[in-house]
Design an enzyme around this catalytic site. Structure first.
Site, short mmCIF file in Angstrom:
data_model
loop_
_atom_site.label_atom_id
_atom_site.label_comp_id
_atom_site.label_asym_id
_atom_site.label_seq_id
_atom_site.Cartn_x
_atom_site.Cartn_y
_atom_site.Cartn_z
CG HIS A 218 -16.34 24.12 7.07
ND1 HIS A 218 -17.64 23.90 6.64
CD2 HIS A 218 -16.39 24.08 8.43
CE1 HIS A 218 -18.43 23.74 7.68
NE2 HIS A 218 -17.71 23.85 8.78
CE LYS B 44 -25.79 22.90 10.73
NZ LYS B 44 -25.35 22.37 9.43
N GLY C 290 0.80 -1.22 0.00
CA GLY C 290 0.00 0.00 0.00
C GLY C 290 0.83 1.27 0.00
NE ARG D 145 -16.74 18.09 6.86
CZ ARG D 145 -17.32 17.00 6.37
NH1 ARG D 145 -18.63 16.82 6.53
NH2 ARG D 145 -16.63 16.09 5.72
CD GLN D 146 -11.61 16.50 12.41
OE1 GLN D 146 -10.91 16.26 13.39
NE2 GLN D 146 -11.78 15.61 11.42
NE ARG E 255 -22.84 19.70 12.72
CZ ARG E 255 -23.28 19.28 11.55
NH1 ARG E 255 -23.53 17.99 11.36
NH2 ARG E 255 -23.51 20.12 10.58
CB THR F 230 -24.32 12.09 4.60
OG1 THR F 230 -24.90 13.06 5.48
CG2 THR F 230 -23.02 11.57 5.22
#
Length: 315
Positions: free
Chosen positions: A131, A193, A39, A97-98, A195, A224
């Site tokens: 983001h 919203k 790999g 997103r982190q 989460r 998603t």
């Protein structure tokens, strides 16, 4: 364009890299990318890049960790081949997103990626619609932060949407929603919203009038699709028409494409920042970021202001 420019593609989006090369009138660089049986990743540049300005096109889409290591090996190989500069065209910046700690004992993975890219030898990063724009500050090398907002605005104007309202699915997208609303001369609304887990959320409030309007939901990415569907259904419950959904980066993990083929979604508009599978549903529209990336590359090589690419100089 000087002959010292060399553009190479990683495994993530060779089609986009090819389109950038065609726009610039240069041939794609020849590089061998292969894997050992274990790999491990092997890279070999098939042409001399000594004293060249190398541009590597690599989005951090799925499989993100393998593509990131591949990029690092490509950077290292270019540095050891005496490239003058190694510039990374990363349309989608993974782990974005982190970008902060929202709970104790969490990493700030977006900062970790910036540190690793710099240590590996990257000279510059070109990316699109981070983001969190503050991620630019994680780097000690130049970062050219582009946006697909003008692309989206021009396309939506051509649709002649009746009674539109731009909707931010959360407070974090409010600035982008406001700019899109200004470009379309329309009102905008914000969803609040909660989460509950990664890729899961529920809508608690809507700030703004959406009844009788056609929502244009603006996001930086769709993963998603579950959050988008929650937003679309919440807007429908509040008397809105069927929605347009816009996102720069279409990750479309799992069965997201099937989920987004929803009766209350008129169209999903995204870009080719991430290589997408062949989408046959008429509900999906893909805009190309290749012209913008080609222009940015030309400005970097020849000099010029990246801001000239955008109508809104405040971006």
């Amino acid at each position: 364009m000087e002959s010292k420019l060399r553009i190479f593609s990683g495994s993530s989006n060779p089609k986009l890299a090819g389109q950038i090369c065609r726009r610039l009138g240069v041939e794609p660089g020849q590089v061998t990318l292969s894997r050992f049986k274990s790999g491990e990743i092997y890279v070999h540049y098939e042409e001399s890049i000594r004293n060249s300005d190398v541009f590597i096109v690599q989005s951090l889409s799925h499989p993100i960790n393998e593509l990131f290591v591949e990029l690092l090996v490509m950077i290292d190989a270019a540095k050891r081949a005496s490239a003058r500069t190694v510039n990374i065209i990363m349309p989608y910046y993974g782990y974005a997103r982190q970008e902060r700690k929202s709970a104790p004992r969490e990493p700030i993975s977006a900062k970790l990626l910036a540190d690793v890219l710099t240590t590996a030898g990257a000279s510059r990063v070109v990316t699109i619609d981070l983001h969190a724009p503050a991620i630019q500050g994680f780097f000690n090398i130049p970062v050219d932060h582009l946006t697909a907002l003008d692309l989206m605005t021009d396309y939506l104007k051509s649709k002649d949407i009746r009674n539109p309202v731009v909707v931010s699915p959360d407070a974090g997208r409010a600035s982008m929603a406001e700019k899109l609303a200004s470009g379309l001369d329309s009102p905008f609304a914000i969803m609040i919203k909660k989460r509950t887990a990664h890729n899961e959320s529920s809508i608690t409030h809507v700030i703004g009038d959406v009844e009788g309007h056609t929502p244009i939901i603006i996001e930086d990415l769709i993963d998603t699709g579950s959050t988008i569907i929650n937003v679309v259904e919440a807007l429908k419950e509040r008397g809105a028409e069927d929605s347009f959904v816009c996102a720069t980066h279409g990750l479309f993990s799992g069965d997201a494409l099937e989920r987004l083929d929803h009766p209350n979604i008129r169209e999903v508009v995204t870009t080719d920042s991430i290589a997408l599978p062949e989408i046959h549903a008429s509900r999906f529209k893909v805009l190309s970021v290749a012209p913008m990336l080609a222009q940015a590359t030309q400005f970097i090589m020849e000099g010029g202001s990246i801001a000239a690419l955008f109508k809104d100089r405040g971006i």
